[in-house]
Design a protein around this motif. Structure first.
Motif, PDB file in Angstrom:
ATOM      1  N   ASP A  37      53.230  49.103  28.283  1.00 48.91           N
ATOM      2  CA  ASP A  37      52.429  48.006  28.127  1.00 48.91           C
ATOM      3  C   ASP A  37      51.578  47.394  29.344  1.00 48.91           C
ATOM      4  O   ASP A  37      52.101  47.096  30.480  1.00 48.91           O
ATOM      5  CB  ASP A  37      53.103  46.864  27.639  1.00 48.91           C
ATOM      6  N   THR A  38      50.356  47.882  29.083  1.00 53.43           N
ATOM      7  CA  THR A  38      49.133  47.624  30.502  1.00 53.43           C
ATOM      8  C   THR A  38      49.178  46.203  30.889  1.00 53.43           C
ATOM      9  O   THR A  38      48.704  45.723  31.874  1.00 53.43           O
ATOM     10  CB  THR A  38      48.145  48.022  30.237  1.00 53.43           C
ATOM     11  N   LYS A  39      49.865  45.143  30.013  1.00 52.28           N
ATOM     12  CA  LYS A  39      49.582  43.830  30.444  1.00 52.28           C
ATOM     13  C   LYS A  39      50.417  43.353  31.701  1.00 52.28           C
ATOM     14  O   LYS A  39      50.041  42.406  32.364  1.00 52.28           O
ATOM     15  CB  LYS A  39      50.141  42.792  29.281  1.00 52.28           C
ATOM     16  N   ASN A  66      45.128  40.833  47.098  1.00 57.66           N
ATOM     17  CA  ASN A  66      44.670  40.233  45.849  1.00 57.66           C
ATOM     18  C   ASN A  66      45.670  39.330  45.316  1.00 57.66           C
ATOM     19  O   ASN A  66      45.562  38.389  44.678  1.00 57.66           O
ATOM     20  CB  ASN A  66      44.003  41.394  45.165  1.00 57.66           C
ATOM     21  N   VAL A  67      46.925  40.177  45.182  1.00 58.25           N
ATOM     22  CA  VAL A  67      47.887  39.353  44.458  1.00 58.25           C
ATOM     23  C   VAL A  67      48.415  38.046  45.241  1.00 58.25           C
ATOM     24  O   VAL A  67      48.631  37.013  44.475  1.00 58.25           O
ATOM     25  CB  VAL A  67      49.208  40.218  44.162  1.00 58.25           C
ATOM     26  N   GLN A  99      48.124  49.281  46.350  1.00 55.98           N
ATOM     27  CA  GLN A  99      48.251  49.930  45.034  1.00 55.98           C
ATOM     28  C   GLN A  99      48.929  51.439  45.168  1.00 55.98           C
ATOM     29  O   GLN A  99      48.602  52.092  46.270  1.00 55.98           O
ATOM     30  CB  GLN A  99      46.840  50.240  44.401  1.00 55.98           C
ATOM     31  N   TYR A 154      50.382  44.539  34.518  1.00 53.87           N
ATOM     32  CA  TYR A 154      49.729  45.402  35.592  1.00 53.87           C
ATOM     33  C   TYR A 154      48.415  44.540  35.835  1.00 53.87           C
ATOM     34  O   TYR A 154      47.582  45.119  36.703  1.00 53.87           O
ATOM     35  CB  TYR A 154      49.246  46.686  35.138  1.00 53.87           C
ATOM     36  N   SER A 155      48.142  43.450  35.280  1.00 53.16           N
ATOM     37  CA  SER A 155      46.904  42.480  35.666  1.00 53.16           C
ATOM     38  C   SER A 155      47.263  41.741  36.936  1.00 53.16           C
ATOM     39  O   SER A 155      48.640  41.609  37.427  1.00 53.16           O
ATOM     40  CB  SER A 155      46.625  41.682  34.658  1.00 53.16           C
ATOM     41  N   MET A 156      46.366  41.334  37.728  1.00 53.59           N
ATOM     42  CA  MET A 156      46.410  40.319  38.905  1.00 53.59           C
ATOM     43  C   MET A 156      47.179  39.035  38.237  1.00 53.59           C
ATOM     44  O   MET A 156      48.206  38.796  39.010  1.00 53.59           O
ATOM     45  CB  MET A 156      45.163  39.913  39.629  1.00 53.59           C
ATOM     46  N   THR A 157      47.083  38.566  37.248  1.00 55.70           N
ATOM     47  CA  THR A 157      48.082  37.464  36.636  1.00 55.70           C
ATOM     48  C   THR A 157      49.055  37.911  36.669  1.00 55.70           C
ATOM     49  O   THR A 157      50.029  37.076  37.088  1.00 55.70           O
ATOM     50  CB  THR A 157      47.422  36.968  35.270  1.00 55.70           C
ATOM     51  N   ALA A 158      49.431  39.002  35.864  1.00 54.16           N
ATOM     52  CA  ALA A 158      50.951  39.323  35.802  1.00 54.16           C
ATOM     53  C   ALA A 158      51.865  39.628  37.204  1.00 54.16           C
ATOM     54  O   ALA A 158      52.906  39.153  37.239  1.00 54.16           O
ATOM     55  CB  ALA A 158      50.774  40.551  34.991  1.00 54.16           C
ATOM     56  N   GLU A 188      46.028  35.421  44.211  1.00 58.32           N
ATOM     57  CA  GLU A 188      46.866  34.928  42.763  1.00 58.32           C
ATOM     58  C   GLU A 188      47.922  34.280  42.642  1.00 58.32           C
ATOM     59  O   GLU A 188      47.812  33.101  42.078  1.00 58.32           O
ATOM     60  CB  GLU A 188      47.002  36.237  41.818  1.00 58.32           C
TER      61      GLU A 188
END
Length: 119
Positions: free
Chosen positions: A74-76, A109-110, A37, A78-82, A113
């Motif tokens: 847009d914070t979407k 972590n990524v 990060q 920055y998710s692990m899924t994204a 995923e």
């Protein structure tokens, strides 16, 4: 004495955002290294060079919001899924059907995923 390997910077677009990566070496055995990060992909440059010198095709990626990739508001993104979707999109862009994916901190972590999304 260090072995020299080829290095190429590339980019691709996902959902209108630009992601930048570096390829080291060549061939059909892929390794993708993911940064921690708030770190750029170049944190893995020394490791990528060593692995590529062993005959592997290594790629380091700046996930969205990091390094030289775009920083969407847009914070979407920055998710692990994204982040996992970004790595799978990179593999599709490169034509890599399989890869060893690993990382440090956030990158680890990524990696999990990615394993869940595209085993």
């Amino acid at each position: 004495m260090a072995t020299l390997v080829s290095e190429r910077v590339g980019q691709f677009f996902l959902d209108g955002y630009r992601l930048e990566y570096t390829e080291y070496g060549s061939g059909g055995q892929w390794v993708i290294l993911l940064h921690g990060q708030l770190m750029p992909r170049r944190m893995h440059q020394p490791l990528a060079r060593v692995i590529a010198a062993g005959g592997y095709h290594v790629v380091t990626l700046d996930l969205l919001g990091h390094g030289r990739s775009d920083r969407p508001l847009d914070t979407k993104g920055y998710s692990m899924t994204a982040f996992g979707e970004q790595v799978v999109a990179l593999m599709d862009h490169l034509g890599a059907e399989q890869a060893v994916v690993g990382g440090t901190s956030l990158g680890a972590n990524v990696s999990l995923e990615v394993a869940d999304a595209a085993p």
